[in-house]
Design a protein around this motif. Structure first.
Motif, PDB file in Angstrom:
ATOM      1  N   ARG A   1     -12.434  19.965  -3.966  1.00  6.66           N
ATOM      2  CA  ARG A   1     -12.316  18.944  -2.916  1.00  6.66           C
ATOM      3  C   ARG A   1     -10.853  18.550  -2.705  1.00  6.66           C
ATOM      4  NH1 ARG A   1     -13.679  17.062   1.795  1.00  6.66           N
ATOM      5  NH2 ARG A   1     -13.824  14.811   1.930  1.00  6.66           N
ATOM      6  N   GLY A   2     -10.101  18.460  -3.785  1.00  9.89           N
ATOM      7  CA  GLY A   2      -8.679  18.150  -3.688  1.00  9.89           C
ATOM      8  C   GLY A   2      -7.919  19.206  -2.902  1.00  9.89           C
ATOM      9  N   LEU A   3      -8.209  20.464  -3.165  1.00 10.74           N
ATOM     10  CA  LEU A   3      -7.574  21.555  -2.409  1.00 10.74           C
ATOM     11  C   LEU A   3      -7.946  21.483  -0.933  1.00 10.74           C
ATOM     12  CD1 LEU A   3      -7.885  24.646  -4.761  1.00 10.74           C
ATOM     13  CD2 LEU A   3      -5.790  23.534  -4.003  1.00 10.74           C
ATOM     14  N   GLU A   4      -9.217  21.251  -0.672  1.00 13.38           N
ATOM     15  CA  GLU A   4      -9.686  21.156   0.712  1.00 13.38           C
ATOM     16  C   GLU A   4      -8.951  20.048   1.468  1.00 13.38           C
ATOM     17  OE1 GLU A   4     -13.707  19.596   2.937  1.00 13.38           O
ATOM     18  OE2 GLU A   4     -13.946  20.574   0.993  1.00 13.38           O
ATOM     19  N   LEU A   5      -8.865  18.875   0.867  1.00 13.36           N
ATOM     20  CA  LEU A   5      -8.206  17.745   1.525  1.00 13.36           C
ATOM     21  C   LEU A   5      -6.700  17.978   1.688  1.00 13.36           C
ATOM     22  CD1 LEU A   5     -10.075  14.797  -0.223  1.00 13.36           C
ATOM     23  CD2 LEU A   5     -10.353  15.580   2.145  1.00 13.36           C
ATOM     24  N   THR A   6      -6.071  18.568   0.671  1.00 12.41           N
ATOM     25  CA  THR A   6      -4.637  18.858   0.744  1.00 12.41           C
ATOM     26  C   THR A   6      -4.347  19.872   1.840  1.00 12.41           C
ATOM     27  OG1 THR A   6      -4.361  18.385  -1.609  1.00 12.41           O
ATOM     28  CG2 THR A   6      -2.643  19.706  -0.564  1.00 12.41           C
ATOM     29  N   ASN A   7      -5.137  20.927   1.894  1.00 10.96           N
ATOM     30  CA  ASN A   7      -4.942  21.944   2.932  1.00 10.96           C
ATOM     31  C   ASN A   7      -5.079  21.346   4.330  1.00 10.96           C
ATOM     32  OD1 ASN A   7      -4.410  24.038   1.158  1.00 10.96           O
ATOM     33  ND2 ASN A   7      -6.542  24.695   1.051  1.00 10.96           N
ATOM     34  N   LYS A   8      -6.067  20.502   4.502  1.00  9.51           N
ATOM     35  CA  LYS A   8      -6.290  19.880   5.805  1.00  9.51           C
ATOM     36  C   LYS A   8      -5.151  18.921   6.159  1.00  9.51           C
ATOM     37  CE  LYS A   8      -9.706  17.193   8.354  1.00  9.51           C
ATOM     38  NZ  LYS A   8     -11.019  16.565   8.312  1.00  9.51           N
ATOM     39  N   LYS A   9      -4.773  18.075   5.217  1.00  8.25           N
ATOM     40  CA  LYS A   9      -3.739  17.058   5.461  1.00  8.25           C
ATOM     41  C   LYS A   9      -2.388  17.685   5.807  1.00  8.25           C
ATOM     42  CE  LYS A   9      -1.649  12.963   4.910  1.00  8.25           C
ATOM     43  NZ  LYS A   9      -1.779  11.886   5.843  1.00  8.25           N
ATOM     44  N   PHE A  10      -2.004  18.757   5.093  1.00 10.75           N
ATOM     45  CA  PHE A  10      -0.670  19.335   5.258  1.00 10.75           C
ATOM     46  C   PHE A  10      -0.666  20.663   6.021  1.00 10.75           C
ATOM     47  CE2 PHE A  10      -0.391  16.579   1.514  1.00 10.75           C
ATOM     48  CZ  PHE A  10       0.616  15.733   1.942  1.00 10.75           C
ATOM     49  N   SER A  11      -1.825  21.059   6.562  1.00 12.15           N
ATOM     50  CA  SER A  11      -1.937  22.319   7.319  1.00 12.15           C
ATOM     51  C   SER A  11      -1.368  23.500   6.534  1.00 12.15           C
ATOM     52  CB  SER A  11      -1.240  22.198   8.671  1.00 12.15           C
ATOM     53  OG  SER A  11      -1.817  21.176   9.443  1.00 12.15           O
ATOM     54  N   ILE A  12      -1.816  23.625   5.294  1.00  7.91           N
ATOM     55  CA  ILE A  12      -1.404  24.744   4.447  1.00  7.91           C
ATOM     56  C   ILE A  12      -2.647  25.458   3.933  1.00  7.91           C
ATOM     57  CG2 ILE A  12       0.810  23.742   3.739  1.00  7.91           C
ATOM     58  CD1 ILE A  12      -0.499  22.713   1.224  1.00  7.91           C
ATOM     59  N   ASN A  13      -2.448  26.532   3.198  1.00  9.00           N
ATOM     60  CA  ASN A  13      -3.585  27.272   2.669  1.00  9.00           C
ATOM     61  C   ASN A  13      -3.375  27.552   1.186  1.00  9.00           C
ATOM     62  OD1 ASN A  13      -6.053  28.560   2.625  1.00  9.00           O
ATOM     63  ND2 ASN A  13      -5.199  30.531   3.223  1.00  9.00           N
ATOM     64  N   LEU A  14      -3.707  26.571   0.357  1.00 14.79           N
ATOM     65  CA  LEU A  14      -3.675  26.746  -1.086  1.00 14.79           C
ATOM     66  C   LEU A  14      -5.052  27.203  -1.540  1.00 14.79           C
ATOM     67  CD1 LEU A  14      -1.848  23.460  -2.172  1.00 14.79           C
ATOM     68  CD2 LEU A  14      -0.852  25.734  -1.915  1.00 14.79           C
ATOM     69  N   VAL A  15      -5.067  28.034  -2.563  1.00  9.45           N
ATOM     70  CA  VAL A  15      -6.322  28.489  -3.157  1.00  9.45           C
ATOM     71  C   VAL A  15      -6.282  28.198  -4.650  1.00  9.45           C
ATOM     72  CG1 VAL A  15      -6.719  30.291  -1.429  1.00  9.45           C
ATOM     73  CG2 VAL A  15      -5.421  30.838  -3.504  1.00  9.45           C
ATOM     74  N   LYS A  16      -7.429  28.253  -5.295  1.00 11.81           N
ATOM     75  CA  LYS A  16      -7.503  28.016  -6.731  1.00 11.81           C
ATOM     76  C   LYS A  16      -6.567  28.994  -7.429  1.00 11.81           C
ATOM     77  CE  LYS A  16     -10.854  27.606 -10.429  1.00 11.81           C
ATOM     78  NZ  LYS A  16     -11.019  26.269 -10.876  1.00 11.81           N
ATOM     79  N   GLY A  17      -5.796  28.489  -8.383  1.00 12.30           N
ATOM     80  CA  GLY A  17      -4.763  29.285  -9.042  1.00 12.30           C
ATOM     81  C   GLY A  17      -5.288  30.360  -9.967  1.00 12.30           C
ATOM     82  N   THR A  18      -4.432  31.346 -10.190  1.00  8.85           N
ATOM     83  CA  THR A  18      -4.700  32.413 -11.153  1.00  8.85           C
ATOM     84  C   THR A  18      -3.715  32.234 -12.310  1.00  8.85           C
ATOM     85  OG1 THR A  18      -3.199  33.867  -9.931  1.00  8.85           O
ATOM     86  CG2 THR A  18      -5.546  34.012  -9.397  1.00  8.85           C
ATOM     87  N   MET A  19      -3.548  33.227 -13.142  1.00 11.16           N
ATOM     88  CA  MET A  19      -2.594  33.165 -14.244  1.00 11.16           C
ATOM     89  C   MET A  19      -1.329  33.897 -13.823  1.00 11.16           C
ATOM     90  SD  MET A  19      -2.466  32.136 -17.502  1.00 11.16           S
ATOM     91  CE  MET A  19      -4.142  32.131 -18.087  1.00 11.16           C
ATOM     92  N   TRP A  20      -0.173  33.292 -14.054  1.00 13.80           N
ATOM     93  CA  TRP A  20       1.103  33.941 -13.759  1.00 13.80           C
ATOM     94  C   TRP A  20       1.817  34.234 -15.075  1.00 13.80           C
ATOM     95  CZ3 TRP A  20       3.770  30.445  -9.515  1.00 13.80           C
ATOM     96  CH2 TRP A  20       2.930  30.359  -8.400  1.00 13.80           C
TER      97      TRP A  20
END
Length: 117
Positions: A76-95
């Motif tokens: 839900r946090g990702l969804e709201l952040t993406n909408k608010k800032f018009s970006i496309n973040l996805v759940k992270g992987t391992m770097w």
């Protein structure tokens, strides 16, 4: 004009009512002190951020720990952040570091591109 509420001090109802509101006890923490031991901006900002966190917090379920709560709210946090800032973040992987394979990070989210920064 004001209302007088019949709420018993220090009762559960009293504590619940005070959440998310600004009363006498919190005002001192919001205004930076101008003299004494805690003179300066820190005291004012600490109280401000505490009030903001109370307003924005989502209660945790009685039987969940902080990590479980974080996982529950992450999508839900990702969804709201993406909408608010018009970006496309996805759940992270391992770097993993290309300098030292023992170094890594596990971001909560990342840009949805081949080489996220």
């Amino acid at each position: 004009m004001h209302k007088i509420l019949g709420i018993e001090q220090n009762s559960d109802v009293w504590f619940d009512f005070r959440k998310y509101k600004l009363g006498g006890s919190k005002v001192g923490g919001l205004k930076p002190t101008t003299r004494g031991k805690f003179k300066g901006l820190y005291e004012g900002t600490a109280g401000f951020w505490k009030l903001i966190s109370e307003r924005l917090s989502v209660p945790k379920d009685a039987d969940e720990d902080e990590r479980d709560r974080g996982h529950r709210l992450e999508a839900r946090g990702l969804e709201l952040t993406n909408k608010k800032f018009s970006i496309n973040l996805v759940k992270g992987t391992m770097w993993q570091s290309d300098i030292n394979e023992r170094l890594y990070i596990s971001p909560d989210s990342e840009e949805d591109i081949p080489e996220p920064t």
